[in-house]
Each structure stands twice: as structure tokens, then as C-alpha cells.
Motif scaffolding. Structure first.
Motif, PDB file in Angstrom:
ATOM      1  N   ASN A  94       0.862  -1.186   0.000  1.00 54.22           N
ATOM      2  CA  ASN A  94       0.000   0.000   0.000  1.00 54.22           C
ATOM      3  C   ASN A  94       0.898   1.236   0.000  1.00 54.22           C
ATOM      4  O   ASN A  94       2.104   1.144   0.252  1.00 54.22           O
ATOM      5  N   ASP A  95       0.313   2.391  -0.287  1.00 53.59           N
ATOM      6  CA  ASP A  95       1.088   3.629  -0.423  1.00 53.59           C
ATOM      7  C   ASP A  95       1.848   3.978   0.857  1.00 53.59           C
ATOM      8  O   ASP A  95       2.995   4.424   0.797  1.00 53.59           O
ATOM      9  N   GLU A  96       1.218   3.786   2.004  1.00 53.91           N
ATOM     10  CA  GLU A  96       1.864   4.121   3.277  1.00 53.91           C
ATOM     11  C   GLU A  96       3.130   3.280   3.496  1.00 53.91           C
ATOM     12  O   GLU A  96       4.182   3.807   3.861  1.00 53.91           O
ATOM     13  N   ASN A  97       3.027   1.982   3.264  1.00 54.74           N
ATOM     14  CA  ASN A  97       4.191   1.113   3.447  1.00 54.74           C
ATOM     15  C   ASN A  97       5.273   1.390   2.414  1.00 54.74           C
ATOM     16  O   ASN A  97       6.464   1.345   2.734  1.00 54.74           O
ATOM     17  N   VAL A  98       4.874   1.683   1.198  1.00 50.70           N
ATOM     18  CA  VAL A  98       5.864   2.012   0.165  1.00 50.70           C
ATOM     19  C   VAL A  98       6.643   3.247   0.592  1.00 50.70           C
ATOM     20  O   VAL A  98       7.885   3.269   0.533  1.00 50.70           O
ATOM     21  N   GLU A  99       5.956   4.279   1.049  1.00 55.45           N
ATOM     22  CA  GLU A  99       6.620   5.510   1.475  1.00 55.45           C
ATOM     23  C   GLU A  99       7.513   5.279   2.702  1.00 55.45           C
ATOM     24  O   GLU A  99       8.656   5.747   2.753  1.00 55.45           O
ATOM     25  N   THR A 100       7.004   4.554   3.692  1.00 55.07           N
ATOM     26  CA  THR A 100       7.773   4.280   4.913  1.00 55.07           C
ATOM     27  C   THR A 100       9.045   3.500   4.595  1.00 55.07           C
ATOM     28  O   THR A 100      10.139   3.857   5.047  1.00 55.07           O
ATOM     29  N   LEU A 101       8.908   2.430   3.825  1.00 53.94           N
ATOM     30  CA  LEU A 101      10.067   1.596   3.518  1.00 53.94           C
ATOM     31  C   LEU A 101      11.065   2.320   2.626  1.00 53.94           C
ATOM     32  O   LEU A 101      12.282   2.176   2.806  1.00 53.94           O
ATOM     33  N   ALA A 102      10.581   3.124   1.692  1.00 52.32           N
ATOM     34  CA  ALA A 102      11.487   3.894   0.833  1.00 52.32           C
ATOM     35  C   ALA A 102      12.298   4.886   1.665  1.00 52.32           C
ATOM     36  O   ALA A 102      13.505   5.059   1.441  1.00 52.32           O
ATOM     37  N   SER A 103      11.662   5.514   2.651  1.00 56.29           N
ATOM     38  CA  SER A 103      12.396   6.457   3.501  1.00 56.29           C
ATOM     39  C   SER A 103      13.449   5.732   4.333  1.00 56.29           C
ATOM     40  O   SER A 103      14.526   6.261   4.587  1.00 56.29           O
ATOM     41  N   ARG A 104      13.163   4.493   4.749  1.00 52.50           N
ATOM     42  CA  ARG A 104      14.153   3.705   5.487  1.00 52.50           C
ATOM     43  C   ARG A 104      15.331   3.309   4.597  1.00 52.50           C
ATOM     44  O   ARG A 104      16.469   3.247   5.061  1.00 52.50           O
TER      45      ARG A 104
END
Length: 140
Positions: A94-104
Motif C-alpha cells: 500500500n502507499d503508506e508502506n511504500v513511502e515508509t520503507l522507501a524512507s528507510r
């Protein structure tokens, strides 16, 4: 008497035809069951086969290969960091996990998968990091 002889011959002929056409075997069939063979089980596709035409999968895979990801991660096996399959199992696409993991990926991270830190990748754009994360999450 002649009629009985003809009836007997007809019954004998019908029995022979039944046996010749496969009806004389020892197999029993319940009423209403089909005699056709069952359809072959559907082959399970790998994520790569399933997503081969998905642009997010294709672009993400190319970016993963171009960067240093394979030095710490493999698709199915843990090396230094978790396998991509483990990440895909842990996080829903989902968009939230994609954004969170990309920032990590960009900032680096430690503690989610143990004490070995994932180094920062500050030269990686947010768009490329997100594309790579999409590839990983599509491996589910």
C-alpha cells in the motif's frame, strides 16, 4: 421358443458391446459422477512470472540490480538483511508502506530486522527508492 433365443442373443450382444466399450471393468461409479478425468491442477506462478508485465515490478527489479541491494538481500534467502520475500510477507502493498520503507532505504535503519544496520542510501531518489520497494512488495 424362437423368441427366447432371439432375446438371449440380443442380451448377449448388448453385454459384449458394453464390455468392449469399457463397461466391463471392475471400477464402480456413483450415480451422477462424471467419467471424465479431472482438470489438471492450476500451476502456481512465481511472482516474477505473475508480474513480468507490471511496470512497477520491471522498473523496480532493474533498479535493485543497478544498486548495491544484492550485496545484502536475496529474493528467497537471508544474507545480511532479510530476504525480499520476508519483507513482502511482513508488509502489505500500500502507499503508506511504500513511502515508509522507501524512507528507510534512503535514511538507513536498524532494529526492524535485528541489530545489523541497513546503511543509508542518500544518493537514491525518493522515486527510485519507492520503485524498488514496490518491486519487493510485489514478490508476495
Amino acid at each position: 421358443m424362437k423368441l427366447n433365443k432371439h432375446v438371449s442373443l440380443a442380451i448377449l450382444a448388448a453385454g459384449m458391446m458394453t464390455f468392449a466399450c469399457g463397461g466391463g471393468g471392475n471400477e464402480t461409479q456413483k450415480s451422477g459422477e462424471s467419467t471424465t478425468a479431472p482438470a489438471p491442477a492450476e500451476e502456481k506462478q512465481t511472482p516474477g512470472e505473475k508480474n513480468k508485465d507490471n511496470p512497477d515490478f520491471v522498473k523496480g527489479l532493474a533498479l535493485v540490480k543497478e544498486n548495491d541491494c544484492p550485496s545484502c538481500h536475496m529474493v528467497e534467502r537471508k544474507i545480511v538483511g532479510p530476504s525480499y520475500a520476508e519483507v513482502a510477507d511482513k508488509y502489505e502493498y500500500n502507499d503508506e508502506n511504500v513511502e515508509t520503507l522507501a524512507s528507510r532505504v534512503i535514511a538507513g535503519n536498524v532494529g526492524e530486522w535485528g541489530e545489523i544496520p541497513m546503511p543509508a542510501h542518500p544518493n537514491l531518489s525518493k522515486e527510485d527508492a519507492e520503485q524498488m520497494v514496490k518491486y519487493v512488495l510485489l514478490l508476495k
